[in-house]
Write a protein that holds these residues in place. Sequence first.
Motif, mmCIF file in Angstrom:
data_model
loop_
_atom_site.group_PDB
_atom_site.id
_atom_site.type_symbol
_atom_site.label_atom_id
_atom_site.label_comp_id
_atom_site.label_asym_id
_atom_site.label_seq_id
_atom_site.Cartn_x
_atom_site.Cartn_y
_atom_site.Cartn_z
ATOM 1 N N SER A 74 1.212 7.678 16.035
ATOM 2 C CA SER A 74 0.220 6.842 15.896
ATOM 3 C C SER A 74 -0.556 7.217 14.608
ATOM 4 O O SER A 74 -0.383 8.608 14.323
ATOM 5 C CB SER A 74 -0.723 7.127 17.099
ATOM 6 N N GLU A 121 4.312 7.989 20.764
ATOM 7 C CA GLU A 121 4.795 7.299 21.766
ATOM 8 C C GLU A 121 6.291 7.245 21.827
ATOM 9 O O GLU A 121 6.972 7.037 21.016
ATOM 10 C CB GLU A 121 4.313 5.841 21.625
ATOM 11 N N GLU A 172 -0.951 12.445 22.634
ATOM 12 C CA GLU A 172 -0.996 10.823 22.234
ATOM 13 C C GLU A 172 -0.800 10.593 20.742
ATOM 14 O O GLU A 172 -0.805 9.369 20.517
ATOM 15 C CB GLU A 172 -2.321 10.372 22.630
ATOM 16 N N HIS A 197 4.562 16.442 24.801
ATOM 17 C CA HIS A 197 3.281 16.377 25.635
ATOM 18 C C HIS A 197 2.353 17.149 25.218
ATOM 19 O O HIS A 197 1.306 16.956 25.202
ATOM 20 C CB HIS A 197 3.706 16.179 26.950
#
Length: 391
Positions: free
Chosen positions: A326, A311, A308, A303
């Motif tokens: 991502s 995932e 982001e 985190h």
Amino acid sequence: MKYANWMKNVGEGFIGEMLRAAQNPEMISFAGGLPALELFPTHELQDAFQQVFEEQGSSALQYSQTAGYPKLREWLASQHQRNERPARIQEVIITTGSQQGLSLLAQTFLDPGDTVFMETPTYLGAIQAFEGFRANFQMIPCDVEGIIPSELERALQHTTPKFLYIIPNYQNPSGKVMGLERRKELLKVAQKYDLLLIEDNPYGELRYEGEPLPHLAELGENVVYLGTFSKVLAPGLRVGYVLAGEDIIMHLEQTKEGVDLHSNNLTQRAVYEYLKQDLLPDHILKLREVYDVRRKAMVEAIHTYLGEQIEMVVPSGGLFLWGKLSGVQDSFAYVEDMIKQNVLYVPGALFYADGRVSNEMRLNYSCSTPEVIEEGIKRLAKGLSKGLSKR
């Protein structure tokens, strides 16, 4: 040399490559499925081996029964049920780790060209074990609880596999858990099509959240169960076992006799001496406590440093965290960038038997302290950033 034809398609194993890279003392490896070596019950096992030497020295060093040390088999049978009844010693065979169990099952059941159904994704070692016997693979679609029964039934209407291989508890690599109702649904489909299930359960005792769930072998018929002491005691002992119907065990015994005659007699007896002192439950509780802290440390570090960019599937047990990157098409393409940062992971493509490209990665948290985990995730984020900038 005239090697078997299937060897032509086998390159250098990624596991071997990663193990060599991990020898670098500066390397932080999240690639292996290694238990924490500092948690091995070294003194207790030493006492168990010493007791075997003092009381059973000569017989422990002699040839033994192919099916395994009877007292250990009896103990294992006492810990299990099969199809809602107590298991019997005749339904247990000791193997040299559960990996040998997979290999024995492949050798016993598979002819070249036979089809094996597998989860999507699945354990790399199982792919390797079955591939060695020239199996064809069909990956069955999964959701957050694993195999989707309707998808399994759809596949069974077109193809008859030799068996379905599954890991219901803290699946490797995804960390998923198959719920109770899903297990029952799966068994109904298997019974309808007379499908043999291979239930692999190396991580089931490493539970950090929730309540234990019954094994498939406890709930239904036509299930072969694989267990091991590698993750809850020590992998170097190489003690695993298979629980199945007597006819299957008899055939596995015939196969094993031609492979190694029997697993290590001395080690089997020492493991039994350890077990009969009832030391394992407290040891498992200690493992759960330490690994849970490390699991949370990895989630927090991801985190913090990746945000982001990844995932995650946060597991409720087991040894692995499964992540999807991502902005990345193929996580394999970033392995060299990570090695330069002295951090290792396993790219997701290795867990698919159909050769697909994957942007996923498997990260192990059990064999690193929280401090090392944080530093490793920092390096991973740095390597990913550099890799993306070059592409």
